[in-house]
Design an enzyme around this catalytic site. Structure first.
Site, PDB file in Angstrom:
ATOM      1  N   ASP A 161       1.217  -2.010  -7.290  1.00 33.54           N
ATOM      2  CA  ASP A 161       1.456  -0.663  -6.969  1.00 33.54           C
ATOM      3  C   ASP A 161      -0.022  -0.211  -6.495  1.00 33.54           C
ATOM      4  OD1 ASP A 161       2.742   1.962  -6.421  1.00 33.54           O
ATOM      5  OD2 ASP A 161       3.706   1.905  -8.090  1.00 33.54           O
ATOM      6  N   ASP A 216       7.941   6.563  -1.021  1.00 32.51           N
ATOM      7  CA  ASP A 216       9.136   6.227  -2.140  1.00 32.51           C
ATOM      8  C   ASP A 216      10.304   6.843  -1.426  1.00 32.51           C
ATOM      9  OD1 ASP A 216       7.843   6.807  -5.349  1.00 32.51           O
ATOM     10  OD2 ASP A 216       7.525   5.014  -3.934  1.00 32.51           O
TER      11      ASP A 216
END
Length: 523
Positions: A161, A216
C-alpha cells in the site's frame, strides 16, 4: 486501500492524467509471475479490521475455494489485508502477527493454504505505517527485513500500500521492495497499491506485476462506474506480467443488484483485471458463486495474449468493448450505464473482425450459441452488460502493424487499431530501430522522440510502406493513417505537424516537424 481524505486529491490527479498525453509504457517485470491476471481472495472489502478477520476465517476461505469450485475455476491466492500484525515490531525489528487473530502465526496459515493446493498473500504499506487508523508498522526502510520474513513464512503475493509514505518518491519506494523480494529468491507476486496517484501505468511495469489504477472501490454503483471510466482508457498498458488493477471485486457484498454485479465482473474480465474476491464467501449466495465462477468470462480475463479490452464506442451511456483473444476470437461487451434498458448495436467489422460469410456468437452469460452475418445487437437492461465471444473471419481487420523484426526497439503492445478507436502503443528501450509494415486504415499513437519520425524506406507501395521510427523518450503524439493511405495529423500544435498536407499513397511527400528538429520526409 487508503484513507478517505486522500481520495479527493487522487481523483483530481487522475482527471488531469487523462487530459494529457501519457509517456511510453514500461516493459513487464521480468520475474515470470502473473502472466495472466492474478485470481484469488482478499478479506478487506468484507471484514476490514473487525475481529472476524482471523485464522479460522482465512482457513475457512481456503476450504471454500476447494468445496465451492473456486479453485477449479482458477482462483489461487488467499490474501490477508491490513490489521494482521501487532502495532509494534519486536526487539529485532521484525513484524509480529497479532496473537489474538493468528495464535499459530502466519506461517501456519500459509502452510494450511498451501496444503489445499493454493497460494498465500500478505499486506503491508510502502510507508512508516499501514493505512488502518489503528496504526500498524509499514515496510518503509525495512524492505529487506520484511521481504525475508515474508519469504520465510511462505508468502506468494504481496500487496504493498501507499499510506504514511512521508512524501518520498513512489518509484524509489516500490523499487526498493521489488529488489528486496527478488533477493529472497522466492517467487512473490508484487502488487503495487498506490491508488493511481503517480500514474503507475507509466513506470510500474518493470517494478510490479500489477498496479492500482484508481482509488478504492466501494460497494455502490457510482464507485464501480467511475472506476470503469478511469480504467478503460488504460488498455495500452496491460500485458502479461503487468496489469492495471481497478481494485478488488465487490461482487456479493450487497450494495449492488445482481445485474450490476454481473457488469462489474464482466468488465473486470474484459479489462484483464486481477480478480480478487472481496465478499464473505462463508455467507455468499449461489448467485454470487455463479457470477464468480463464470467459465467463459474467466477465460476472457485469463486469455494468455494478455490484451485489455479497448473501447470501440462510448456514446450516450452505451459502451462497446472489444478484446482480442489468443485464438483470433474477440470478446465483445455491450454495456449500458443508463438507468433504463436500451438496445446496443455493433458489428463484427466495428469490433475488428475481418469479412466473413457468418460469425459465431456465444453468449457468455447464458452459454447459448448463434450465428450472425455481422450485426451484434441486444437489448441490455439498466446497468447491465451483454458479453459475447465472436468467432469467424479473423480478429485483425486489416488495421494493424506487423513487425518485420522482433526483440528490438519498437514493440507493438496491441497491434489492432480501428478508425476513431484505440491507438497503438510502442515502447523503445534502447534497442536498435525496427522496420514495420502499415496496412491500410486505422489510427496510431506514436511514442516518438526528440528526433521525431524518420522514414526508412519512403517510396513503397500503398499498404506495404516500410517506415523506421526513432524513439528517444519524447512526448507521445497522434497521427492517422487514412483508409486511402494518406496521413493526417490527429493533433496539431504538439509534436507532429503536417507541413506538406495529405498526399497520395506511395507518391507524395509529407513533412513533419518535432521539437524544433529538422523536418523528415514521408511517403
Amino acid at each position: 486501500m487508503f484513507v478517505y481524505v486522500k481520495r479527493i486529491a487522487v481523483v483530481a490527479l487522475l482527471l488531469v492524467t487523462f487530459l494529457v498525453s501519457p509517456a511510453r509504457p514500461a516493459l513487464a517485470l521480468d520475474n515470470g509471475l502473473a502472466r495472466t491476471p492474478p485470481m484469488g481472495f482478499n478479506n478487506w472489502n468484507s471484514t476490514q479490521c473487525r475481529a472476524e478477520f482471523n485464522e479460522a476465517m482465512v482457513k475457512g476461505i481456503a476450504d471454500l475455494f476447494v468445496s465451492r469450485g473456486l479453485k477449479a475455476a482458477g482462483y489461487q491466492y488467499v490474501n490477508l489485508d491490513d490489521c494482521w500484525a501487532r502495532p509494534q515490531r519486536d526487539g529485532s525489528g521484525n513484524l509480529v502477527p497479532d496473537p489474538a487473530r493468528f495464535p499459530n502465526g502466519i506461517k501456519a496459515v500459509a502452510d494450511y493454504v498451501h496444503g489445499k493446493g493454493l497460494k498465500f498473500g500478505i499486506y503491508t504499506s510502502a510507508g512508516t505505517m499501514t493505512c488502518s487508523p489503528i496504526g500498524f508498522p509499514g515496510g518503509l526502510d525495512h524492505e529487506d527485513q520484511d521481504a525475508k520474513l515474508f519469504a520465510s513464512w511462505g508468502v506468494d503475493y504481496l500487496k504493498y500500500d501507499n499510506c504514511n509514505n512521508q512524501g518520498r518518491d513512489a518509484v524509489e519506494r516500490y523499487t526498493r521492495m521489488r529488489d528486496a523480494l527478488a533477493r529472497t529468491g522466492r517467487p512473490i507476486v508484487f502488487a503495487i497499491c498506490e491508488w493511481g496517484s503517480t500514474r503507475p501505468w507509466l513506470w510500474a511495469g518493470p517494478v510490479g506485476n500489477l498496479w492500482r489504477s484508481t482509488g478504492d472501490i466501494e460497494d455502490n454503483w457510482n464507485s464501480v462506474l467511475n472506476i470503469i471510466r478511469q480504467n478503460s482508457v488504460l488498455a495500452p498498458y496491460a500485458r502479461p506480467g503487468a496489469w492495471n488493477d481497478p481494485d478488488m471485486l465487490e461482487v456479493g457484498n450487497g450494495g449492488l443488484t445482481d445485474t450490476e454485479y454481473r457488469t462489474h465482473f464482466a468488465l473486470w474480465a474484459m479489462m484483464s483485471a486481477p480478480l480478487l474476491i472481496g465478499s464473505d464467501l462463508r455467507t455468499a449466495s449461489n448467485a454470487t458463486f455463479d457470477i464468480l465462477t463464470n467459465a467463459g468470462l474467466i477465460a476472457v480475463d485469463q486469455d494468455p495474449l494478455g490484451h485489455q479490452a479497448y473501447v470501440v464506442r462510448n456514446s450516450s451511456g452505451q459502451w462497446v468493448f472489444s478484446k482480442v483473444l489468443s485464438n483470433g476470437d474477440r470478446a465483445v461487451a455491450l454495456f449500458n450505464e443508463n438507468a433504463t434498458a436500451t438496445t446496443i448495436t455493433t458489428s463484427a467489422a466495428q469490433v475488428g473482425m475481418n469479412a466473413a460469410a457468418s460469425y459465431g456468437l456465444r453468449d457468455l452469460w447464458t452459454g447459448s450459441s448463434s450465428t450472425t452475418s455481422g450485426a451484434i445487437s441486444v437489448t441490455v437492461p439498466a446497468h447491465g452488460t451483454a458479453v459475447y465471444r465472436v468467432s469467424g473471419g479473423s480478429a485483425y481487420a486489416g488495421r494493424q502493424l506487423v513487425s518485420q523484426a522482433s526483440g528490438q526497439c519498437l514493440d507493438v503492445h496491441d497491434n489492432v487499431v480501428v478508425n476513431d478507436g484505440p491507438v497503438e502503443i510502442f515502447t523503445c528501450n534502447g534497442g536498435a530501430n525496427q522496420r514495420w509494415n502499415f496496412t491500410p486504415a486505422g489510427e496510431l499513437r506514436v511514442y516518438d522522440g526528440t528526433r521525431c519520425l524518420d522514414v526508412f524506406n519512403g517510396n513503397t507501395a500503398a499498404g506495404t510502406r516500410v517506415l523506421q521510427w526513432e524513439c528517444n523518450g519524447g512526448a507521445n503524439q497522434q497521427f492517422r493513417l487514412n483508409a486511402n493511405g494518406t496521413i493526417t495529423a490527429v493533433q496539431s500544435g504538439l509534436c507532429l505537424d503536417v507541413n506538406g498536407g495529405a498526399t497520395t499513397p506511395g507518391t507524395g511527400i509529407i513533412i513533419w516537424t518535432c521539437h524544433n528538429q529538422p523536418n523528415q520526409v514521408w511517403s
